[in-house]
Each structure stands twice: as structure tokens, then as C-alpha cells.
Scaffold this motif. Structure first.
Motif, PDB file in Angstrom:
ATOM      1  N   SER A 143       0.776  -1.187  -0.066  1.00  0.00           N
ATOM      2  CA  SER A 143       0.152  -0.086  -0.202  1.00  0.00           C
ATOM      3  C   SER A 143       0.919   1.181   0.077  1.00  0.00           C
ATOM      4  O   SER A 143       2.320   1.280   0.323  1.00  0.00           O
ATOM      5  CB  SER A 143      -0.972  -0.034   1.275  1.00  0.00           C
ATOM      6  N   TRP A 144       0.285   2.314  -0.577  1.00  0.00           N
ATOM      7  CA  TRP A 144       1.020   3.651  -0.110  1.00  0.00           C
ATOM      8  C   TRP A 144       1.247   3.657   1.296  1.00  0.00           C
ATOM      9  O   TRP A 144       2.268   4.215   1.574  1.00  0.00           O
ATOM     10  CB  TRP A 144       0.077   4.926  -0.770  1.00  0.00           C
ATOM     11  N   THR A 145       0.209   3.404   2.097  1.00  0.00           N
ATOM     12  CA  THR A 145       0.342   3.834   3.659  1.00  0.00           C
ATOM     13  C   THR A 145       1.622   3.231   3.904  1.00  0.00           C
ATOM     14  O   THR A 145       2.530   3.730   4.666  1.00  0.00           O
ATOM     15  CB  THR A 145      -1.131   3.588   4.331  1.00  0.00           C
ATOM     16  N   THR A 181      -6.453  16.664   2.267  1.00  0.00           N
ATOM     17  CA  THR A 181      -6.039  15.445   1.925  1.00  0.00           C
ATOM     18  C   THR A 181      -6.735  14.073   2.248  1.00  0.00           C
ATOM     19  O   THR A 181      -7.612  14.447   3.153  1.00  0.00           O
ATOM     20  CB  THR A 181      -4.551  15.156   1.989  1.00  0.00           C
ATOM     21  N   TYR A 182      -6.400  12.996   2.060  1.00  0.00           N
ATOM     22  CA  TYR A 182      -7.160  11.807   2.652  1.00  0.00           C
ATOM     23  C   TYR A 182      -6.180  11.548   3.887  1.00  0.00           C
ATOM     24  O   TYR A 182      -5.206  11.932   3.936  1.00  0.00           O
ATOM     25  CB  TYR A 182      -6.912  10.583   1.848  1.00  0.00           C
ATOM     26  N   ALA A 232      -4.859   8.926   5.259  1.00  0.00           N
ATOM     27  CA  ALA A 232      -3.571   8.437   5.246  1.00  0.00           C
ATOM     28  C   ALA A 232      -2.277   9.286   5.363  1.00  0.00           C
ATOM     29  O   ALA A 232      -1.497   8.903   5.940  1.00  0.00           O
ATOM     30  CB  ALA A 232      -3.666   7.425   3.798  1.00  0.00           C
ATOM     31  N   THR A 233      -2.457  10.426   4.493  1.00  0.00           N
ATOM     32  CA  THR A 233      -1.225  11.287   4.598  1.00  0.00           C
ATOM     33  C   THR A 233      -0.742  11.689   6.051  1.00  0.00           C
ATOM     34  O   THR A 233       0.572  11.549   6.458  1.00  0.00           O
ATOM     35  CB  THR A 233      -1.501  12.383   3.654  1.00  0.00           C
ATOM     36  N   VAL A 258       0.559  16.662  -1.766  1.00  0.00           N
ATOM     37  CA  VAL A 258      -0.314  15.652  -2.372  1.00  0.00           C
ATOM     38  C   VAL A 258      -0.789  16.218  -3.733  1.00  0.00           C
ATOM     39  O   VAL A 258      -1.281  17.303  -3.826  1.00  0.00           O
ATOM     40  CB  VAL A 258      -1.739  15.357  -1.608  1.00  0.00           C
ATOM     41  N   ASP A 264       3.475  12.925  -1.984  1.00  0.00           N
ATOM     42  CA  ASP A 264       2.350  11.939  -1.918  1.00  0.00           C
ATOM     43  C   ASP A 264       1.674  11.849  -3.446  1.00  0.00           C
ATOM     44  O   ASP A 264       0.925  12.622  -3.818  1.00  0.00           O
ATOM     45  CB  ASP A 264       1.075  12.378  -1.002  1.00  0.00           C
ATOM     46  N   ALA A 273      -0.050   9.302  -4.502  1.00  0.00           N
ATOM     47  CA  ALA A 273      -1.150   8.420  -4.625  1.00  0.00           C
ATOM     48  C   ALA A 273      -2.090   8.437  -5.962  1.00  0.00           C
ATOM     49  O   ALA A 273      -2.499   7.477  -6.253  1.00  0.00           O
ATOM     50  CB  ALA A 273      -1.845   8.453  -3.424  1.00  0.00           C
ATOM     51  N   HIS A 274      -2.326   9.613  -6.431  1.00  0.00           N
ATOM     52  CA  HIS A 274      -3.240   9.805  -7.540  1.00  0.00           C
ATOM     53  C   HIS A 274      -2.649  10.052  -8.876  1.00  0.00           C
ATOM     54  O   HIS A 274      -3.278  10.146  -9.806  1.00  0.00           O
ATOM     55  CB  HIS A 274      -4.007  10.904  -7.330  1.00  0.00           C
ATOM     56  N   SER A 325      -0.010   5.064  -5.130  1.00  0.00           N
ATOM     57  CA  SER A 325      -0.890   4.082  -4.536  1.00  0.00           C
ATOM     58  C   SER A 325      -1.771   3.122  -5.615  1.00  0.00           C
ATOM     59  O   SER A 325      -2.033   3.672  -6.686  1.00  0.00           O
ATOM     60  CB  SER A 325      -2.186   4.602  -3.732  1.00  0.00           C
ATOM     61  N   LYS A 376      -7.796   3.236  -7.891  1.00  0.00           N
ATOM     62  CA  LYS A 376      -6.849   4.075  -8.598  1.00  0.00           C
ATOM     63  C   LYS A 376      -6.631   3.750 -10.092  1.00  0.00           C
ATOM     64  O   LYS A 376      -7.226   2.678 -10.323  1.00  0.00           O
ATOM     65  CB  LYS A 376      -5.313   3.764  -7.971  1.00  0.00           C
ATOM     66  N   GLY A 412      -2.060  -1.953  -3.089  1.00  0.00           N
ATOM     67  CA  GLY A 412      -0.800  -1.934  -3.410  1.00  0.00           C
ATOM     68  C   GLY A 412      -0.149  -0.533  -3.269  1.00  0.00           C
ATOM     69  O   GLY A 412      -0.909   0.353  -3.232  1.00  0.00           O
ATOM     70  N   PHE A 422     -11.756  15.975  -1.001  1.00  0.00           N
ATOM     71  CA  PHE A 422     -11.999  15.115   0.403  1.00  0.00           C
ATOM     72  C   PHE A 422     -12.455  16.077   1.371  1.00  0.00           C
ATOM     73  O   PHE A 422     -12.574  17.308   1.153  1.00  0.00           O
ATOM     74  CB  PHE A 422     -10.432  14.827   0.781  1.00  0.00           C
TER      75      PHE A 422
HETATM   76  C1  LIG Z   1      -4.131  11.339  -1.310  1.00  0.00           C
HETATM   77  C2  LIG Z   1      -3.798   9.909  -0.575  1.00  0.00           C
HETATM   78  N1  LIG Z   1      -3.040   9.443   0.017  1.00  0.00           N
HETATM   79  C3  LIG Z   1      -2.695   8.307   0.231  1.00  0.00           C
HETATM   80  C4  LIG Z   1      -3.665   7.212  -0.055  1.00  0.00           C
HETATM   81  C5  LIG Z   1      -3.457   5.927   0.829  1.00  0.00           C
HETATM   82  O1  LIG Z   1      -3.142   4.890  -0.583  1.00  0.00           O
HETATM   83  P1  LIG Z   1      -3.437   3.560   0.045  1.00  0.00           P
HETATM   84  O2  LIG Z   1      -4.647   2.880   0.254  1.00  0.00           O
HETATM   85  O3  LIG Z   1      -2.519   2.698  -1.030  1.00  0.00           O
HETATM   86  O4  LIG Z   1      -2.531   3.129   1.378  1.00  0.00           O
HETATM   87  C6  LIG Z   1      -4.743   7.762  -0.672  1.00  0.00           C
HETATM   88  C7  LIG Z   1      -5.831   6.428  -0.698  1.00  0.00           C
HETATM   89  O5  LIG Z   1      -6.820   6.738  -1.196  1.00  0.00           O
HETATM   90  C8  LIG Z   1      -4.923   8.743  -0.946  1.00  0.00           C
HETATM   91  O6  LIG Z   1      -6.046   9.047  -1.535  1.00  0.00           O
END
Ligand SMILES: Cc1ncc(COP(=O)(O)O)c(C=O)c1O
Length: 398
Positions: free
Chosen positions: A55-57, A81-82, A84-85, A127, A168, A170-171, A192, A197, A204, A342
Motif C-alpha cells: 500500500s501507499w500507507t 487530503t485523505y 492516510a497522509t 499531495v 504523496d 497516490a493519485h 497507490s 486508482k 498496493g 476530500f
Molecule cells: C491522497 C492519498 N494518499 C494516500 C492514500 C493511501 O493509499 P493506500 O490505500 O494505497 O495506502 C490515498 C488512498 O486513497 C490517497 O487518496
């Protein structure tokens, strides 16, 4: 009439065949497919090394830990942002320093970043929301201008001698900035491959390493690969054939990518240009539909950059949060899924409890309150795009 989903994955016979081949091969965890996926990702992005993880996380948290970020340190990131960041910063015990967006934009404001930098700042993590690149040069200028404030407290921080630029992304897989792939901009970029995605492996993520020296990128790849597997010096594949003895060099994590995921990723990557072209044409059709109405159409391209067309973030001119929510509900009643990207972090219970206030981020609020993300996915037909556009135009008169 059929429902229009928001973002179903691109899964077809080729995906099924590729996954089936791995399932039948006798090797399903990290192995040859993951290695091939990493090599092809590095070629696509144009960097020395890419590490594929689950995962990104987890990928980006490993980076914070490698850089020695912890208690007393600050990481600058956008309020918009989401979770996770910011969550990964909390995981390592550091403080997320949230900064506001640019006026009329959801992207982080480099001037606000400059004001937020202190002697405790260790990482800046912008991001590329929706896939549109942030102002990478603007952020590099802040990092260089603030170099004298940097106070290293780990070996890696000493070596770098400045704030780490962790993007970040992710997108934004496939987005470009000044003619180059996004992964060639920051020190390290995190992608991500989550199910919604553009390029998915179900779950992943990947890290693109772009430090100045090739050897540093190789070393970081080797190091984080070990961290992602309990600190074990050999992975499962290299332990086969009697080669069983290994060492543990740290209390690492467990977040490797499997060959099943990588097989999906390889199919997706092989046809990614086609995916991007399709997403682009959907977004252009939305642009045409909304350009003359009471809408603010999302920036997709400018002189410096082009998005990955991950999200189509339409904004309702003069619309309130309530108007936007009502529109989402009315679309749902017509079988059309939409979304919001978001809710800024200070709106969420946990971050409120940490003491963040939405009133400190007026631009993020403005970018959020009237935002609606419309469906964009490979295989979405012209008719579907027209149906969504018509429904939005009929339901939102401004
Ligand atoms: C901006 C952003 N960063 C990080 C993530 C986390 O990605 P992941 O679900 O692969 O951990 C997301 C997931 O949607 C996201 O939108």
C-alpha cells in the motif's frame, strides 16, 4: 437504465489470465512477477529504482521511519487530503503540520509551507490531488531557502542535510511536470495502486527513489525491502533450495507485494497509455459540458504539467456544502455514483480532537464545500458521460 458506478477497476480476461498463471505457477508471494513489475515501473517513471509494496500507507511510513522521523519532529502536509497522509505521521509519533490550500484550489500553497517550516520540520509531503501535480519547483525553493533551519537528528538526516521532499503521488501515476514523470520530481514519491486508482493491483503501492546518487537509490531500495519483510536479509524466494539461513537486522514490518498483485499491475502497466487516453477523453467531454454553466471546471493541464486524470473534481459555482450533498443524493436516485475528495482533515473527529480547526484553513474549506467528483473509468461510454453531464446540468442551476 443501468447504474453508473464511480470507479470500477479495469479487470478483464487478460487480468484473469495473468493472475491465473501466477496461481498455477507454484509461487504466489513476492517473486519474479514483483521484480518484473518493479523494473517496468522504474522504466516507465524514469528513475533508478522502484520498490513495490502492499500500500501507499505502509510504503510511505517506511520512508518516515528510515529518515528517523519521530517524536518532536514535524511533517508539513496539506489540510486538504485523505487521512492516510497524516495518519502515517501520527504512527511514527511526529506532528502533522497542516497547511492551507492555494486560493480557489485544493493544492497545498507553497507560501503557506514556507511560513510553517520550523527547526523541527523534517519532511514536506504535498499531495497531487486528483492527479494534478503540485508546484514542485515552488516547494523545492522553500526547501532550499530554509536549509539553514534544518536540525538533523538521525544519520540519514545528517547525510541529506535538508528537509526530505516526499511526494504523496497516490493519485498521480503517469502525470507529468515540466515534461517529466512525477516520480522524477521529489526525493521519493509514493504511489497507490488501491482498487479505485488508475492503475490497480487491488491493494498496493510503490516508492520511486530519486535521490541524487544512483548508489543511494540502490541502497534505499535494498534497505526498505528488508524493512518491509521483518528486517529479514533474505526473502522467501531466495531462501528456497536449501539456502535457508537468514538474519534479522531490525524489528521490521510485513508489507511486501505478492506476485498475484504484481501480475495485475503488469497487465495494467502494459496498457496504461491507453487507460490514460481514455480517462483524458472522458474529462475533456465533461469540460465541454460544463464550461458555460454555473460550474468551476478542474484544472487538468497548464504550461508546466498534465494530470493523470484520476479524478474529475467539478465545483458548483456559489454552491454550499448542503447544495453539493443534495446533488450527490439526487444523482444517486438516478443511479449515478459520485463522491467527494476530500473532507479536509480538520473536519474529521480524530483530527479535531488533536486540536486542528477548520477555520484555520479557509481555502481548503472553500475548495471542499462545493466539490463533487464525477465518475471516470476505463470503459465508461460516451453515452454514460453524456448522461452524467445532463443529470448534473439539470440538477444544478446555480
Ligand atoms: C491522497 C492519498 N494518499 C494516500 C492514500 C493511501 O493509499 P493506500 O490505500 O494505497 O495506502 C490515498 C488512498 O486513497 C490517497 O487518496
Amino acid at each position: 437504465m443501468h447504474n453508473i458506478p464511480f470507479s470500477p477497476p479495469r479487470v478483464d480476461d487478460r487480468t484473469v489470465e495473468a493472475v491465473t498463471e501466477v496461481l498455477r505457477s507454484g509461487w504466489i508471494t513476492t517473486g519474479p512477477k514483483t521484480a518484473q513489475f518493479e523494473t517496468e515501473l522504474a522504466e516507465y517513471i524514469g528513475v533508478d529504482k522502484v520498490l513495490a509494496l502492499n500500500s501507499w500507507t505502509n510504503a510511505c511510513e517506511l520512508v518516515l521511519r528510515w529518515f528517523g522521523v519521530g517524536e518532536g519532529d514535524e511533517v508539513i502536509l496539506p489540510a486538504y487530503t485523505y487521512a492516510a497522509t497524516a495518519n502515517i505521521v501520527m504512527h511514527v509519533g511526529a506532528t502533522p503540520v497542516l497547511v492551507d490550500s492555494l486560493p480557489d484550489h485544493c493544492h497545498i500553497d507553497p507560501h503557506a509551507i514556507a511560513e510553517a517550516v520550523t527547526e523541527r520540520t523534517k519532511v514536506i509531503m504535498p499531495v497531487d490531488i486528483g492527479g494534478m501535480p503540485v508546484d514542485y519547483d515552488g516547494i523545492w525553493s522553500v526547501i532550499n531557502e530554509k536549509k539553514s533551519l534544518f536540525r538533523p537528528n538521525s544519520t540519514e538526516q545528517e547525510k541529506l542535510g535538508r528537509i526530505l521532499f516526499l511526494s504523496d503521488a497516490a493519485h498521480s501515476f503517469g502525470a507529468t511536470y515540466k515534461g517529466k514523470q512525477i516520480g522524477q520530481q521529489a526525493d521519493i514519491s509514493g504511489y497507490s495502486f488501491h482498487a479505485v486508482k488508475n492503475l490497480t493491483t487491488a491493494e498496493g503501492g510503490a516508492l520511486a527513489f530519486n535521490l541524487q546518487n544512483k548508489e543511494d537509490n540502490e541502497e534505499l531500495y535494498r534497505r526498505l525491502r528488508i524493512s518491509a519483510l521483518h528486517g529479514q536479509t533474505k526473502d522467501a524466494l531466495s531462501k528456497t533450495d536449501g539456502n535457508w539461513r537468514y538474519d534479522i537486522i531490525e524489528a521490521g514490518f510485513k508489507c511486501n507485494m505478492t506476485d498475484i498483485q504484481a501480475a495485475m499491475g503488469l497487465v495494467e502497466l502494459g496498457r496504461y497509455d491507453e487507460t490514460l487516453a481514455c480517462r483524458k477523453s472522458i474529462c475533456e467531454r465533461y469540460d465541454e459540458a460544463f464550461e458555460d454553466g454555473p460550474f468551476i471546471i478542474p484544472p487538468q493541464q497548464d504550461a508546466d504539467c498534465e494530470t493523470s486524470y484520476h479524478l474529475y473534481q467539478l465545483r458548483l459555482r456559489n454552491g454550499s456544502e448542503r447544495d453539493r450533498d443534495a446533488l450527490i443524493e439526487a444523482l444517486r436516485e438516478q443511479g449515478i455514483s459520485s463522491n467527494v475528495h476530500f473532507q479536509p482533515l480538520p473536519l474529521l473527529s480524530f483530527y479535531k480532537e488533536q486540536g486542528y480547526h477548520m477555520s484555520d484553513y479557509p481555502n481548503a474549506w472553500k475548495a471542499y464545500e462545493n466539490e463533487i467528483s464525477l465518475p471516470v473509468w476505463y470503459g465508461m461510454t460516451r453515452e454514460m458521460v453524456a448522461r452524467v453531464s445532463r443529470a448534473v446540468q439539470e440538477l444544478w442551476k446555480g
